[in-house]
Design an enzyme around this catalytic site. Structure first.
Site, PDB file in Angstrom:
ATOM      1  N   GLU A 215      22.017  -8.732   7.614  1.00 18.96           N
ATOM      2  CA  GLU A 215      21.944  -8.941   6.163  1.00 18.96           C
ATOM      3  C   GLU A 215      22.418 -10.318   5.733  1.00 18.96           C
ATOM      4  OE1 GLU A 215      23.290  -6.467   2.203  1.00 18.96           O
ATOM      5  OE2 GLU A 215      22.648  -5.408   3.970  1.00 18.96           O
TER       6      GLU A 215
ATOM      7  N   TYR B  90      33.133  -0.452   5.858  1.00 21.95           N
ATOM      8  CA  TYR B  90      32.146  -0.725   4.805  1.00 21.95           C
ATOM      9  C   TYR B  90      32.674  -0.238   3.459  1.00 21.95           C
ATOM     10  CZ  TYR B  90      27.583  -1.134   2.580  1.00 21.95           C
ATOM     11  OH  TYR B  90      26.543  -1.491   1.761  1.00 21.95           O
TER      12      TYR B  90
ATOM     13  N   ASP C 276      23.192  -3.558   6.107  1.00 20.76           N
ATOM     14  CA  ASP C 276      24.161  -2.545   5.661  1.00 20.76           C
ATOM     15  C   ASP C 276      23.497  -1.173   5.592  1.00 20.76           C
ATOM     16  OD1 ASP C 276      26.041  -4.497   5.440  1.00 20.76           O
ATOM     17  OD2 ASP C 276      25.981  -4.655   3.261  1.00 20.76           O
TER      18      ASP C 276
END
Length: 759
Positions: free
Chosen positions: A8, A310, A107
């Protein structure tokens, strides 16, 4: 065999490459990528930079035309300031030509799935790939995700695609409708609203109108001062003035009370559950006054550093995998501040507490590693918050003792309530949770107690409180508006558009009220929470493969066409209402107080500076300089020391007067000037003399060679130490708070001991 891993962001590509082998950093079109070998396979780790593609109209129509629904995905490089995206697209296209195998390692959420799929489809020309899924960027997690890949979740891709398109339909079309209404009355202003932004502003307006319409109701409180303790009559609030006066007259001269009841109880308080994103945002705002968006961005940076999991998670549960937790705790065992806690958790095999919330993709936010280098101050604060919350979840319950004393004064019952911590438990680690420590003397039943004074006070009921940037996150969550990733952005947009002012709480401006009242009057469906929630539920059904995305998009399109056709009929009427409120809002946002000449003191912005000036200029030439940076808030407050207006800059209250006595007493400045001139303090930058100067933040040291040399230095204020803390042994120092001066421990917030200054 060549494998291309699509990440990402560049920092994540580097992290993944380093976990899988010994990469060589290379670049193409000035875009970095990494090359390595693993098990005889050549691996290329390259990245996007967030969304590489954006939605635009297929055919550009007449300016301001609405409604528009014919849209398509195009490179995001067409957007202002995003030209660099073009090179990332070209780099992925070029690298994909030498790859036989593709991995998506973006992600693990809706946005990540869409970013990865767009890069795969539009840049690499592929429709499927292996999917690496991980919740932290530790070496172990990355290797596990690479060696056990999943497949692309097309339910997530379709849900992401639909969400963007539905948000575009609402955001662009309704915003254009508002701007065209203003243009219809020969004015111009950029306006915006959206699918979630409108309903969010609507409930803020409802609260604002509730506050404006609130009529306070009087009540009376009778209290007894008992040797520095304040006892309240058991009735707490007397709504009848005659009754309150009757009780007061009956006991006002009594000088002694009798303890008729002492109740003590102990209560165990469990640790707080680990953080989900919303709770982290609320806590960071409460403790550090960080905005939700700022907290989210910092947590994301910590995740990309590979030291926390995360952050865009709605779970309050740590991973079930005990081996995983033991591996993390074995690393944290080496941390100078948290090591002792991790060691005990491992030695005693302690289990963590869980909250109710869950997330199918990610566990609660938790630490996974120790920083390899010193973190910037703000990152350190959020890392510390997450670390302490993670470890405290494993710890013992805290124990508190509550004491309720009832005192009879002339036949009337008064209450004294005390509370103290008898066992710190998890509070030793996570000391940010505030406990009131009100220590009562050891009173016994039938003991007589001296009454110093009986007081009666008239008070009024208060209107409901406004939402804060922290509490609105919770409210949006409760109302199922927006997502964990978008709620912070919604609040930022409401503030940046001038609909809401953030000054400790969220105060809706006249413009914000006008927008909602106008929409309620002419097209209430746009701000209907139910419609927004229904759409949100349908997006979830797309994600689970239970409904087709075209069905949802067609429904949204038909609804908007119907709503906006009614709006168009009343454009001029709507425009007039909005313009009158825009003008009154602009005036309020600039006026900070009154000038001594009777004019208004207003914030004036030029190309290179901003300052406060008088509206009676040129007859009155009073001006006050303002810092070039920092978010200014109009507080409508005056300084207690000099009477001039006080403004807010980045959460700090400041008097605009640089000569204000509150900034530093005059005699202190004179002493300082004398000591500096005697000591010949020199500028470390150019060798010139440092002199005392005055600014909005008070006195400071600056170089005499300004503006050629702009070196400045803070003047350190001496702290008055008055003794030792009886709780932790730290220094007791004089502090100033909301209610004036007090004595507090220098080890705050770890030690919260305070005491009043005896007069």
């Amino acid at each position: 065999m060549v494998a291309l891993i699509i990440c990402e962001k560049p920092s994540v590509a580097k992290k993944i490459a380093e976990a899988l082998g010994k990469p060589k950093k290379k670049s193409i079109y000035s875009v970095p990528y990494y090359e390595l070998e693993r098990d005889g396979k050549k691996i290329l780790a390259a990245s996007a930079v967030g969304h590489l593609f954006t939605l635009v109209e297929k055919k550009e129509g007449k300016f301001g035309e609405y409604p528009v629904f014919d849209i398509d995905w195009v490179p995001a490089s067409i957007e202002e300031g995003k030209k660099y995206v073009e090179n990332y697209i070209k780099a992925l296209k070029k690298l994909s030509k030498e790859a036989d195998e593709f991995y998506v390692a973006t992600d693990w959420d809706i946005e990540g799935e869409l970013i990865g799929y767009h890069a795969l489809y539009y840049c690499c020309g592929k429709t499927n790939a292996k999917r690496m899924r991980f919740s932290s960027l530790t070496k172990k997690e990355i290797i596990k995700a690479y060696e056990n890949p999943d497949t692309i979740d097309f339910g997530l891709v379709d849900a992401g695609d639909s969400r963007h398109k539905v948000d575009w339909y609402f955001g662009i079309n309704v915003s254009r409708a508002l701007m065209e209404a203003i243009r219809a009355v020969k004015r111009w202003k950029t306006m915006s609203t959206g699918r979630v932004q409108g309903p969010a502003l609507a409930f803020l307006v409802d609260r604002e109108l509730e506050i404006k319409k609130f009529v306070p109701k009087p009540y009376w409180v009778i209290s007894a001062l008992l040797d520095n303790l304040n006892a309240i009559h058991e009735k707490e609030k007397f709504w009848d003035e005659k009754e309150a006066n009757h009780v007061y007259e009956k006991i006002k001269d009594i000088k002694e009370g009798i303890v008729v009841g002492v109740k003590k109880r102990k209560k165990k308080i469990k640790p707080n559950p680990p953080f989900d994103l919303g709770t982290l945002q609320r806590e960071a705002h409460s403790i550090y006054k960080f905005s939700p968006k700022k907290t989210q961005d910092i947590a994301q940076r910590l995740y990309e550093r590979g030291i926390v999991s995360y952050p865009r998670s709605s779970s309050q549960k740590l991973p079930k995998d005990r081996k995983y937790l033991e591996d993390v705790l074995s690393i944290i065992k080496n941390h100078p501040n948290y090591g002792k806690y991790a060691e005990r958790i491992l030695n005693e095999n302690l289990k963590p507490i869980e909250g109710k919330k869950d997330d199918p993709a990610h566990p609660a936010i938790h630490i996974v590693d120790i920083p390899k280098e010193k973190l910037p101050e703000e990152e350190e604060k959020i890392y510390d918050l997450i670390a302490r919350r993670t470890l405290a979840a494993f710890w013992d319950d805290a124990e508190r003792e509550y004491c309720n004393v009832t005192i009879d004064i002339g036949g009337e019952k008064f209450k004294l309530n005390g509370s103290r911590t008898v066992k710190e438990g998890w509070h030793e680690i996570y000391h940010f949770t505030r406990f009131d420590e009100v220590e009562l003397p050891p009173l016994k039943k039938n003991e007589k107690i001296k009454v110093e004074k009986i007081n009666i006070e008239r008070k009024e009921t208060k209107p409901p409180k406004r939402y804060t940037v922290a509490s609105i996150i919770k409210e949006l969550e409760a109302r199922k508006l927006g997502t964990k990733a978008t709620r912070a952005e919604i609040i930022d947009k409401l503030i940046s558009r001038g609909y809401v002012v953030e000054d400790g709480s969220l105060k809706v401006t006249d413009l914000g009220i006008a927008v909602i009242e106008t929409l309620k009057k002419f097209c209430p469906e746009i701000i209907d929470e139910k419609m927004t929630r229904d759409l949100e539920e349908k997006l979830e059904l797309i994600q689970n493969g239970k409904i087709k995305k075209d069905e949802v998009l067609n429904e949204a399109e038909n609804k908007l066409k119907e709503i906006l056709s009614k709006f168009k009929e009343k454009e001029k009427e709507i425009g007039k209402e909005l313009v009158s409120k825009i003008d009154s809002t602009n005036k309020k946002l600039k006026t900070i107080g009154k000038c001594k000449c009777g004019g208004d003191l207003v914030i004036i912005r030029t190309k290179n500076s901003r300052f406060v000036g008088c509206t009676n200029y040129p007859e009155c030439n009073v001006t006050y300089s303002l810092p070039k940076k920092g978010r200014i808030k109009v507080l409508n407050e005056t300084c207690e020391s000099c009477g001039l207006p006080v403004i807010g800059i980045d959460g700090q209250k400041l008097c605009i007067n640089p000569e204000c006595p509150s900034k530093m007493p005059k005699e202190n400045i004179e002493d300082l000037k004398e000591s500096i001139s005697n000591g010949e303090k020199t500028c470390p930058k150019c060798g010139g003399k440092l002199v005392v100067k005055n600014g909005i933040y008070g006195a400071f040291l600056g170089c005499e060679n300004y503006p050629k040399c702009k070196y400045t230095e803070k003047i350190k204020k001496e702290v008055e130490v008055v003794g030792k803390c009886p709780k932790c042994g730290g220094d007791l120092v004089k502090r100033r708070g909301k209610y004036g001066e007090f004595i507090g421990c220098s080890n705050y917030p770890k030690c919260k001991y305070i005491e009043k200054i005896k007069k």
